[in-house]
Design an enzyme around this catalytic site. Sequence first.
Site, PDB file in Angstrom:
ATOM      1  N   ASP A 222       0.509  -9.406  -5.176  1.00  0.00           N
ATOM      2  CA  ASP A 222       1.779  -8.697  -5.014  1.00  0.00           C
ATOM      3  C   ASP A 222       1.664  -7.301  -5.651  1.00  0.00           C
ATOM      4  OD1 ASP A 222       4.360  -7.980  -4.399  1.00  0.00           O
ATOM      5  OD2 ASP A 222       5.327  -9.416  -5.744  1.00  0.00           O
TER       6      ASP A 222
ATOM      7  N   LEU B 260       0.823  -1.216   0.000  1.00  0.00           N
ATOM      8  CA  LEU B 260       0.000   0.000   0.000  1.00  0.00           C
ATOM      9  C   LEU B 260       0.859   1.270   0.000  1.00  0.00           C
ATOM     10  CD1 LEU B 260      -2.861  -1.066   2.450  1.00  0.00           C
ATOM     11  CD2 LEU B 260      -2.973  -0.902  -0.041  1.00  0.00           C
ATOM     12  N   ARG B 261       2.166   1.115   0.250  1.00  0.00           N
ATOM     13  CA  ARG B 261       3.151   2.200   0.122  1.00  0.00           C
ATOM     14  C   ARG B 261       3.063   3.304   1.165  1.00  0.00           C
ATOM     15  NH1 ARG B 261       6.277  -1.010  -2.515  1.00  0.00           N
ATOM     16  NH2 ARG B 261       6.029  -1.162  -4.770  1.00  0.00           N
TER      17      ARG B 261
ATOM     18  N   ASN C  77       7.041  -3.364   4.029  1.00  0.00           N
ATOM     19  CA  ASN C  77       8.216  -2.635   3.502  1.00  0.00           C
ATOM     20  C   ASN C  77       7.877  -1.186   3.136  1.00  0.00           C
ATOM     21  OD1 ASN C  77       6.694  -3.367   1.249  1.00  0.00           O
ATOM     22  ND2 ASN C  77       8.484  -3.641  -0.070  1.00  0.00           N
TER      23      ASN C  77
ATOM     24  N   ASN D 274       9.974  -9.133  -9.430  1.00  0.00           N
ATOM     25  CA  ASN D 274      10.809 -10.039  -8.665  1.00  0.00           C
ATOM     26  C   ASN D 274       9.918 -10.887  -7.765  1.00  0.00           C
ATOM     27  OD1 ASN D 274      12.985 -11.315  -7.570  1.00  0.00           O
ATOM     28  ND2 ASN D 274      13.556  -9.643  -6.203  1.00  0.00           N
TER      29      ASN D 274
END
Length: 433
Positions: free
Chosen positions: A308, A66-67, A97, A281
């Site tokens: 993802d 969700l940043r 992250n 990735n």
Amino acid sequence: MSSTILFRRGRVIDPRNGVDGVRDVLVRDGRVAEVSEAPLQVQDAQVVEASGKLVLPGFIDLHVHLREPGEEGKETILTGCMAAVAGGFTGVVAMPNTKPVNDSVLVSEYVKAKAREARLCHVYLAGAITKGLQGEEMAEMGALVSAGCVCITDDGRPVMNAGLMRRALQYAQLFDLPVMVHEEDLTLSGKGVMNEGRTSTRLGLTGIPPSAEVAMVARDMVLLEETKGRLHVAHVSCEGSVRLIREAKRRGLRVTAEATPHHFTLDDEAVGAYDTHARMNPPLRTRRDIEAVREGLADGTIDAIATDHAPHGVLEKQVEFDKAWNGVVGLETALGLTLATVREGALSLQRAVALLTDGPAKAFGLPGGHLAPGAPADITVVEPDVEWTVDSARFFSRSRNTPFHGRRLPGRVAQTWVDGRLVFEDGHIKESR
Ligand SMILES: [Zn+2]
């Protein structure tokens, strides 16, 4: 607005409860009250005519970036939740992250507060395995659990230190917590930017061999067997990983796994003429890997379809391929890509629904994912035969990084309901929520 809602005559597919057929679904006070083969007559109910449509448990995505906090230019919790409900998802697991990393109660509380404010879908938290995702020191797992984290993961990075991974698997058992792993041996992936194979050779790009993933899956199965812990393998991309997970399940290890729509749809030729939207990735693999992942989805080796969802800005993608960032947005294309796979005959519709609902709910022990009386009224109404063309400019997500722009896909989300509230309908977020 009535708190009693009647979904009339839709085709209900509820894999956990073995339901597939035309039913009426009655919702009262945010919960499923009754699912009936015979038509129901209810006074004062808001009626949803669902004839010809699918009435499904709301989808759950175990893997979403969700940043926020930190990279609100790419996505916010609000825009991410908008994209989720537009894609039919009523619950998402937010990866840790962010900037700062969610390795603390403070960040967990911040994400929860923003999610409450957005008031669209359920946002579950994933906490970090290691402080700052540095892979060196364990985060305060107990504190993260009491702050509401439903799993721990260093996703985006592997836990290279096997001793630390072993301790994480042991310690997480105190909380019966799944440890979600991004399987990548950094000494094998090195400076690779795409799958190692014919296409990388043709393009002159550095490859990432399958062993970068498969060797780590193998390591973690050994650690899992020894610790009797609980492991969740994120974004499975390789045939060898599917085989190892299948074998581990057969031997009774507590392992679950997910695969992304891009990994079961595209192979590494999608990189084509250095299309950075095909950079992710783990990388897109080969046709053979796609077939293996699809078999894994079909036979229960893989438990969940997860997106993802990884928003990036134009600046991160409009660069040379080997400088581009990894990732694609996925929430608004997942259903269509899944139903396209059903059309190709690789999955049954019932299994596809299970992979979006019951499978992910069980993997992390989340509420929802089914429609038995008493369950939260998280419901997605789908028009399965309506086709649409992906237009990234129209995404609710703040980012546009998708390799699927322009693709025709089957299956349109007509409505998304969360706790008995209509949050999305016919292309619009409901403001009256
Ligand atoms: Zn990852």
